[in-house]
Design an enzyme around this catalytic site. Structure first.
Site, PDB file in Angstrom:
ATOM      1  N   LYS A 195      -6.338   6.574  -3.461  1.00 30.09           N
ATOM      2  CA  LYS A 195      -5.749   7.559  -2.550  1.00 30.09           C
ATOM      3  C   LYS A 195      -5.968   8.995  -3.064  1.00 30.09           C
ATOM      4  CE  LYS A 195      -4.662   4.433   0.379  1.00 30.09           C
ATOM      5  NZ  LYS A 195      -3.708   3.381   0.283  1.00 30.09           N
TER       6      LYS A 195
HETATM    7  C1  LIG Z   1      -3.103   1.976   0.822  1.00 29.49           C
HETATM    8  C2  LIG Z   1      -2.327   1.784   2.056  1.00 29.49           C
HETATM    9  C3  LIG Z   1      -1.009   1.289   2.059  1.00 29.49           C
HETATM   10  C4  LIG Z   1      -0.371   0.692   0.846  1.00 29.49           C
HETATM   11  O1  LIG Z   1      -0.272   1.526  -0.234  1.00 29.49           O
HETATM   12  P1  LIG Z   1       0.123   0.908  -1.649  1.00 29.49           P
HETATM   13  O2  LIG Z   1       0.567   2.103  -2.424  1.00 29.49           O
HETATM   14  O3  LIG Z   1      -1.091   0.250  -2.187  1.00 29.49           O
HETATM   15  O4  LIG Z   1       1.236  -0.058  -1.419  1.00 29.49           O
HETATM   16  C5  LIG Z   1      -0.298   1.280   3.233  1.00 29.49           C
HETATM   17  N1  LIG Z   1      -0.853   1.675   4.388  1.00 29.49           N
HETATM   18  C6  LIG Z   1      -2.119   2.122   4.452  1.00 29.49           C
HETATM   19  C7  LIG Z   1      -2.654   2.582   5.759  1.00 29.49           C
HETATM   20  C8  LIG Z   1      -2.905   2.165   3.292  1.00 29.49           C
HETATM   21  O5  LIG Z   1      -4.177   2.553   3.358  1.00 29.49           O
END
Ligand SMILES: *Cc1c(COP(=O)(O)O)cnc(C)c1O
Length: 407
Positions: A195
């Site tokens: 991210k």
């Molecule tokens: C990455 C992601 C999540 C989950 O995030 P985590 O921190 O890995 O739990 C939720 N929604 C979307 C759209 C994502 O891309």
């Protein structure tokens, strides 16, 4: 669902452009070492500092750091007292997390299709999805493009629905001058490895409601009245009370060590993403066979992903083959997302079929996520864009063929 893909052939590592590389510097490393030497590894002073600095950055009155965005979404629904049988309206064009937390609370995900030629849920479809059991809407800001929140908020108000935003892609985004994180009651960000801001794993719940924040915080650590830092730090007491049954979703000072420095670099990293996204667009927007990602006026896109779409019927090869060919050219790409309703679990449990959400399916069929991260050099973006253009040139159908097929 397509059948499992064959393992792709190896390409020499030096020339390969990876789909993602995390941006971790010496500052993060030194801070982690400092934490390791401090004797305090779990939720403590650095977590508190990171929550405060995130609150200041986003402009949200309350922030609760948690060990993932998934955990944050789960806590937000639990704190909203989602009950078995309750319905939550969301998009099928998302990652597993968004809908599975609804199911984990005993609720039912109610999907509505995304906008034609877009990736975000279509607010005009909310009305028809509302029933007596509807409790909440979970918009997903795909790739960092904010959803049409004015219309979503209006629909939510009309039907007394709560809003819980899946902002996993959208840290740094804003909508009509307001940052994502301040637009509705609850917003959750992700700090997963890929991210825009990473703590390895991690997430942050932002809320406008202090009472809700306190409840989420309590639920994130077993429903206890105080966390370990409050109990074991100097002057603390061993005593605690279980106020309600909770979860083990707390954030750690090791994660905060990364987050504090990522946040300092964040504006520069975002600027770099915007620049690379603009470069891709300028190099690819003239190509008839491609559709560029939306970048609506009045919003600031967070550019977590740069997703191009192959227009249907224009090429002699499909998206899967296109991705393989890019890989053979030494370019890593990905696909975001396989719509949830096409996965076996959702198909079998809820009876979904291909055809149920045609806009999401069309997006999926053509989508290719190109590499986009701060360390990616502009030269590489040019290389990727010309590989994409060459592949299209080599594989395009004659105008005559695709017009005949459309008739
Ligand atoms: C990455 C992601 C999540 C989950 O995030 P985590 O921190 O890995 O739990 C939720 N929604 C979307 C759209 C994502 O891309």
């Amino acid at each position: 669902m397509p059948s499992p893909k064959p393992i792709l052939p190896q390409v020499p590592a030096q020339t390969y452009i990876p789909y993602h590389v995390p941006s971790i510097g010496e500052e993060e490393i030194a801070e982690v070492v400092d934490t390791l030497k401090s004797g305090w590894l779990t939720t403590g002073p650095k977590t508190a500092r990171f929550e405060k600095e995130m609150a200041a950055f986003v402009g949200a009155p309350c922030t609760v750091a948690v060990n993932s965005c998934t955990a944050g979404l789960h806590l937000a629904l639990a704190a909203a007292d989602l009950r078995p049988g309750d319905e939550v309206i969301t998009s099928p064009y998302t990652f597993a997390a968004t809908a599975e937390v609804i199911i984990a609370c005993g609720g039912r995900p109610v999907f509505i299709d995304v906008e034609a030629n877009g990736f975000n849920l279509d607010p005009a479809k909310i009305e028809r999805a509302v029933t007596r059991r509807s409790r909440a809407i979970m918009p997903v800001h795909f790739a960092g493009e904010p959803c049409r929140m004015d219309e979503i908020k209006e629909a939510a108000q009309r039907h007394s629905l709560r809003i819980i935003e899946d902002a996993a892609h959208a840290l740094g985004a804003s909508y009509h001058g307001h940052k994502v994180g301040t637009l509705s009651e609850t917003t959750v960000f992700s700090f997963y490895a890929t991210k825009n801001l990473t703590t390895g794993e991690g997430g942050m719940v932002c809320t406008l409601d202090a009472e809700l924040a306190a409840k989420i915080k309590r639920l994130s650590l077993h429903g206890l009245s105080r966390n370990a830092w409050n109990r074991y730090a100097r002057g603390g007491s061993w005593y605690y009370e279980i106020k309600e049954a909770g979860f083990k979703y707390n954030f750690t000072d090791l994660q905060a060590s990364l987050g504090l420095h990522q946040l300092i670099k964040f504006p520069a990293m975002q600027q770099r993403r915007r620049r690379l996204a603009a470069l891709y667009r300028s190099l690819l927007q003239e190509v008839d066979e491609l559709q560029m990602p939306p970048d609506p006026v009045g919003v600031e896109h967070a550019w977590h992903l740069f997703v191009i779409r192959l227009r249907p019927g224009r090429l002699k090869i499909d998206r899967d083959r296109f991705i393989e060919a890019l890989h053979e050219h030494g370019i890593g790409t990905s696909v975001h997302f396989i719509p949830l309703h096409l996965h076996p679990y959702y198909r079998d449990r809820y009876g979904f079929r291909r055809g149920d959400f045609p806009n999401a399916e069309a997006a999926y069929d053509g989508a290719i996520s190109l590499p986009l991260y701060p360390q990616l050099e502009e030269e590489k973006v040019k290389e990727i864009a010309s590989a994409v253009r060459n592949l299209i040139q080599k594989n395009k159908k004659s105008v005559h063929t695709f017009i005949k097929e459309e008739l």
